[in-house]
Design an enzyme around this catalytic site. Sequence first.
Site, mmCIF file in Angstrom:
data_model
loop_
_atom_site.group_PDB
_atom_site.id
_atom_site.type_symbol
_atom_site.label_atom_id
_atom_site.label_comp_id
_atom_site.label_asym_id
_atom_site.label_seq_id
_atom_site.Cartn_x
_atom_site.Cartn_y
_atom_site.Cartn_z
ATOM 1 N N TYR A 1 -2.093 -0.575 5.616
ATOM 2 C CA TYR A 1 -1.252 0.583 5.660
ATOM 3 C C TYR A 1 -1.178 1.570 4.471
ATOM 4 C CZ TYR A 1 2.239 -1.022 1.273
ATOM 5 O OH TYR A 1 2.538 -1.969 0.329
ATOM 6 N N TYR B 1 12.655 1.734 7.844
ATOM 7 C CA TYR B 1 12.565 3.071 8.174
ATOM 8 C C TYR B 1 13.552 3.369 8.554
ATOM 9 C CZ TYR B 1 7.632 1.191 8.088
ATOM 10 O OH TYR B 1 6.120 0.776 7.735
ATOM 11 N N SER C 1 4.305 -9.155 4.794
ATOM 12 C CA SER C 1 3.894 -8.120 3.982
ATOM 13 C C SER C 1 3.684 -7.445 2.446
ATOM 14 C CB SER C 1 4.748 -6.954 4.773
ATOM 15 O OG SER C 1 4.050 -5.501 4.402
ATOM 16 N N ASN C 2 3.185 -7.328 1.624
ATOM 17 C CA ASN C 2 3.221 -7.521 0.149
ATOM 18 C C ASN C 2 3.035 -8.176 -0.128
ATOM 19 O OD1 ASN C 2 3.565 -4.277 -0.573
ATOM 20 N ND2 ASN C 2 4.949 -4.600 1.395
ATOM 21 N N PRO D 1 -3.444 3.659 5.440
ATOM 22 C CA PRO D 1 -4.819 3.517 5.674
ATOM 23 C C PRO D 1 -5.269 5.736 5.738
ATOM 24 C CG PRO D 1 -3.376 3.944 8.028
ATOM 25 C CD PRO D 1 -2.398 3.851 6.770
#
Length: 321
Positions: free
Chosen positions: A204, A58, A156-157, A206
């Site tokens: 994530y 990010y 994650s993922n 949502p």
Amino acid sequence: MAKIQIGRTELSVNPLGLGTNKIGGYNLFPNLDDEVGKKVIQSAIDHDVELIDTAFMYGLGHSEELIGEVLQKNDRHKVVVATKGAQQVAADGTVTLNNTPEFLTKSVDESLQRLHTDYLDIFYIHFPDQDTPKAEAVGALQRLREAGKLRAIGVSNFNLDQVKEADADGYVDLVENQYNLLQQNAVKELLPYLSEQHISFVPYEPFAAALLTGRYAPDNLPHFEEGDHRLNIDLYKPDQLKANVAKVEQLKPIAATYHATVAQIVLAWYMKNPLIGPVIPGARTPEQLLANVQSEGLQLSDSDYKIIEQIFVSFFENSRQ
């Protein structure tokens, strides 16, 4: 609402958190304002939003830096900080995935510096790489946990087989994968497994990149500026967009009966779902953050929960058969 225990740890959080890809994520969204982003973080802390979820990607660390600035002005122990790493950026800007113990250890240390803290509550391996054994990567994070640098370990993922490999030694506490009412296929097998293993699931996206907020209608379809990552999302492609918006339209009468927005009803549905852990909707402004917080006061009836499930052909219906 009752707090949610994180995996097999003693860590617990309020059910509604905050995703921060719109805070400092200049490489993902156009026209972000850092000062407004810091106000969103402060507003979250002021309204008992405990879980703040960020990632190196990010803004290539910028989101972490902004959050770190705000953390310095608050009681660190009131905030559950989750961040993610796995991306190695070369001098020419090329990004590759790296899950080696050495790189993950370096990533944790650099996140600690950017966040101005001496421990992370949660650290996720953001994406799996092709070569590093998953249990070896997680083992490196376990050593960092034993050293006091983090409290919980996530991936994650990761698909189901990758999660099983990563959790070979029982160290994985959370899985954060894409999940929303419009995108459920990827978790038909994963969520029941995580529930059996007492591993928390954090969805994530949502709001499905804003499609589930109710802001669009058949006669008001979205348009994005150049550079917005949503231009590359399948849900927004012409062959899917109208049907997706039509599904969301069916939530508007339900939301009206609760004097709530569609976005608030969607969040309330997630928070009622027993297989889902903390939910981390994003917010670009303090006003959006406060609107999300209001969803914690909504109690969906069982019948409305089921109606929403059926609208989106939830996999839970199939898993019960």
